[in-house]
Design a protein around this motif. Sequence first.
Motif, PDB file in Angstrom:
ATOM      1  N   GLU A 272      54.702 -44.902   8.573  1.00 25.88           N
ATOM      2  CA  GLU A 272      55.727 -44.779   9.608  1.00 25.88           C
ATOM      3  C   GLU A 272      56.258 -46.129  10.086  1.00 25.88           C
ATOM      4  O   GLU A 272      57.440 -46.246  10.421  1.00 25.88           O
ATOM      5  N   CYS A 273      55.406 -47.140  10.122  1.00 24.01           N
ATOM      6  CA  CYS A 273      55.835 -48.378  10.807  1.00 24.01           C
ATOM      7  C   CYS A 273      55.813 -49.626   9.931  1.00 24.01           C
ATOM      8  O   CYS A 273      56.234 -50.687  10.399  1.00 24.01           O
ATOM      9  N   LYS A 299      57.287 -49.210  16.894  1.00 19.79           N
ATOM     10  CA  LYS A 299      57.044 -47.958  16.157  1.00 19.79           C
ATOM     11  C   LYS A 299      55.549 -47.672  16.071  1.00 19.79           C
ATOM     12  O   LYS A 299      55.122 -46.514  16.162  1.00 19.79           O
TER      13      LYS A 299
END
Length: 311
Positions: A272-273, A299
């Motif tokens: 995700e980040c 994030k």
Amino acid sequence: MAKKFVLVHGLPGSGKTTLLKNLVNKKIKSNEDAEYLDLDKEYYENNLDGKIRDALMYNDYDRSHNSDYGYSFDSKKSIVYVDMLCLTNKSLADLIYALIKRYMRTSETRIFDFTILDFDGDRKLCVKNDMIRSFADPSRSAKATIETETFEEVDVELITSLVAEQVATGINTTCDFNVKAKKVPVWNSDEASSYERIKAYVYGAANTLGCAVENNILRGESWIIGGKEWSYTGNEWAVGSQEPEEFDTFDKIMEAICPNISFLNYKKVRKECCKIEEYYEHDYYSSYEKNRWICDLDKLVSILDELELIS
């Protein structure tokens, strides 16, 4: 036009550095002139002029190496945010005088405006905050300083008088300066949302571990994926690719804040980040195409909050 400075007065754990970095980031993101001057890497009050000079040189070096808060010193910038541990009126006066003296050498202005962000002296709350920010490295704790060091109330009249005495005897030209103070509460983790608490853990770990962070982006070591080099005789040759680097800085932060995270959750968070950034680097004799891992820390905070991985 006056040169503006924002100083901080507060115990360790008050939230001074976090506030200053948020303020300077907002200025830079809105394309306003701003300088972040970090004088808090070491705490001492002697040779402030040399310390400011070294910090300005450090900023120049950092900017060229795309590192943490490396904003180049520019005497034309209108506002300077100064991060240094000042607990007494004398230390604030000494800092103000040193800034006037140093900036008068590189700036045409002779008018200086100082705003002191005056954090209250809630020692118990500062100790609690210090535990949060130093959990990644307990040796960085400032608990003893918070509990025992002298912490004076800001006295603007006294500070102004002390600075005026130093200016009168130490500077061979006239200048005008103004000092004012603004009360600021100590950051309270009990009143913060889960997102804000996790953000304090993440950024505290990154700072404690000495990670390279700029504009909320954590960057890892780079590796060459192609390029060329040449000599002064005109010969040139291709450069081969290197083995990809591991994202060790990200792993160190995750180990510090989520030591018991499952492998599946770790994979989800990283996906995700984190991503690979491609960029170019060149000098007189070479040109390289490089990759490096980067992580958007905001994030990371959001996904950790969403998955409730930090209580």
